[in-house]
Design a protein around this motif. Structure first.
Motif, PDB file in Angstrom:
ATOM      1  N   SER A 198       1.431   9.564  -5.539  1.00 42.78           N
ATOM      2  CA  SER A 198       1.962  10.890  -5.188  1.00 42.78           C
ATOM      3  C   SER A 198       2.909  11.389  -6.272  1.00 42.78           C
ATOM      4  N   GLY A 199       3.742  10.525  -6.801  1.00 41.26           N
ATOM      5  CA  GLY A 199       4.657  10.901  -7.877  1.00 41.26           C
ATOM      6  C   GLY A 199       3.908  11.340  -9.119  1.00 41.26           C
ATOM      7  N   ARG A 223       0.825  -1.210   0.000  1.00 41.23           N
ATOM      8  CA  ARG A 223       0.000   0.000   0.000  1.00 41.23           C
ATOM      9  C   ARG A 223       0.861   1.264   0.000  1.00 41.23           C
ATOM     10  N   ILE A 224       1.964   1.245   0.714  1.00 43.13           N
ATOM     11  CA  ILE A 224       2.867   2.408   0.755  1.00 43.13           C
ATOM     12  C   ILE A 224       3.460   2.659  -0.633  1.00 43.13           C
ATOM     13  N   ARG A 225       3.887   1.577  -1.317  1.00 45.61           N
ATOM     14  CA  ARG A 225       4.435   1.725  -2.659  1.00 45.61           C
ATOM     15  C   ARG A 225       3.383   2.285  -3.623  1.00 45.61           C
ATOM     16  N   GLN A 226       2.152   1.821  -3.485  1.00 48.22           N
ATOM     17  CA  GLN A 226       1.067   2.307  -4.353  1.00 48.22           C
ATOM     18  C   GLN A 226       0.802   3.785  -4.093  1.00 48.22           C
ATOM     19  N   ARG A 227       0.762   4.191  -2.834  1.00 44.52           N
ATOM     20  CA  ARG A 227       0.577   5.612  -2.494  1.00 44.52           C
ATOM     21  C   ARG A 227       1.751   6.446  -3.020  1.00 44.52           C
ATOM     22  N   SER A 228       2.933   5.932  -2.946  1.00 42.00           N
ATOM     23  CA  SER A 228       4.109   6.641  -3.422  1.00 42.00           C
ATOM     24  C   SER A 228       4.014   6.883  -4.936  1.00 42.00           C
ATOM     25  N   ARG A 229       3.585   5.870  -5.686  1.00 38.15           N
ATOM     26  CA  ARG A 229       3.403   6.034  -7.129  1.00 38.15           C
ATOM     27  C   ARG A 229       2.325   7.072  -7.431  1.00 38.15           C
ATOM     28  N   ILE A 248       2.420  14.791  -8.463  1.00 41.98           N
ATOM     29  CA  ILE A 248       3.463  15.823  -8.541  1.00 41.98           C
ATOM     30  C   ILE A 248       3.809  16.106 -10.001  1.00 41.98           C
ATOM     31  N   ALA A 249       3.921  15.078 -10.836  1.00 46.65           N
ATOM     32  CA  ALA A 249       4.248  15.275 -12.250  1.00 46.65           C
ATOM     33  C   ALA A 249       3.150  16.065 -12.962  1.00 46.65           C
ATOM     34  N   ILE A 250       1.895  15.731 -12.708  1.00 47.12           N
ATOM     35  CA  ILE A 250       0.781  16.453 -13.336  1.00 47.12           C
ATOM     36  C   ILE A 250       0.756  17.905 -12.877  1.00 47.12           C
ATOM     37  N   THR A 251       0.984  18.121 -11.588  1.00 47.16           N
ATOM     38  CA  THR A 251       1.028  19.485 -11.057  1.00 47.16           C
ATOM     39  C   THR A 251       2.152  20.285 -11.699  1.00 47.16           C
ATOM     40  N   LEU A 252       3.303  19.690 -11.898  1.00 47.23           N
ATOM     41  CA  LEU A 252       4.443  20.362 -12.515  1.00 47.23           C
ATOM     42  C   LEU A 252       4.144  20.739 -13.966  1.00 47.23           C
ATOM     43  N   VAL A 253       3.517  19.833 -14.708  1.00 50.53           N
ATOM     44  CA  VAL A 253       3.171  20.121 -16.108  1.00 50.53           C
ATOM     45  C   VAL A 253       2.167  21.269 -16.176  1.00 50.53           C
TER      46      VAL A 253
END
Length: 167
Positions: free
Chosen positions: A17-18, A9-15, A21-26
């Motif tokens: 979140s990444g 679940r932590i790995r899924q949340r991390s993906r 962040i990428a969509i927000t940056l674009v």
């Protein structure tokens, strides 16, 4: 078993979140680019004299320039003693004497009136001799001088773009 489930679940949340962040940056980059283009288009008229450009001659531009350079027509007044309107004296070829020249290393716009909102009459190269016609005006935070070329063409240039010639 609990630790593997938690780790998954932590790995899924991390993906997730990444990706967020990428969509927000674009989106941020797109908004910044749009804002820059919008500001450039809005501020271009203010900086038009800093970037030399060849004049665009169209029938409406030529007519407007000729109208602005023509002597003004007197407006009837209600006063009992009207003041006659005289056109400015145009220097003749024999009386023409250079008093200023275009300073710097870049071309300067000779305009139909004192301000960047007037049409460009001609683009002058550095060192072009000019005759001061005795009229100055303040416009847009700059002092504009009324000048004439040797061929009789008249126009306005900012004082910071000129240098005076010593007699």
């Amino acid at each position: 078993m609990i630790e593997q489930d938690l780790s998954s679940r932590i790995r899924q949340r991390s993906r997730q979140s990444g990706l967020f962040i990428a969509i927000t940056l674009v989106i941020t980059i797109a908004v910044a680019l749009f804002a820059f283009i919008w500001a450039y288009v809005r501020l271009d008229p203010l900086f038009r004299d800093f970037v030399p450009r060849a004049p665009v001659v169209t029938p409406t531009t030529a007519t407007r320039s000729a109208t602005l350079l023509a002597s003004p027509t007197p407006i009837p007044s209600t006063a009992s003693t009207p003041t006659p309107s005289r056109p400015p004296a145009t220097p003749t070829a024999a009386a023409w004497k250079a008093t200023h020249r275009v300073a710097g290393n870049e071309a300067v716009n000779l305009r139909a009136g004192p301000g960047t909102n007037f049409d460009v009459v001609r683009v002058l190269d550095p060192g072009t001799p000019l005759q001061f016609l005795g009229e100055t005006q303040q416009a847009g935070g700059a002092t504009w001088l009324h000048l004439a070329l040797q061929d009789g063409t008249q126009g306005w240039i900012r004082s910071i773009d000129l240098e005076s010639l010593n007699p």
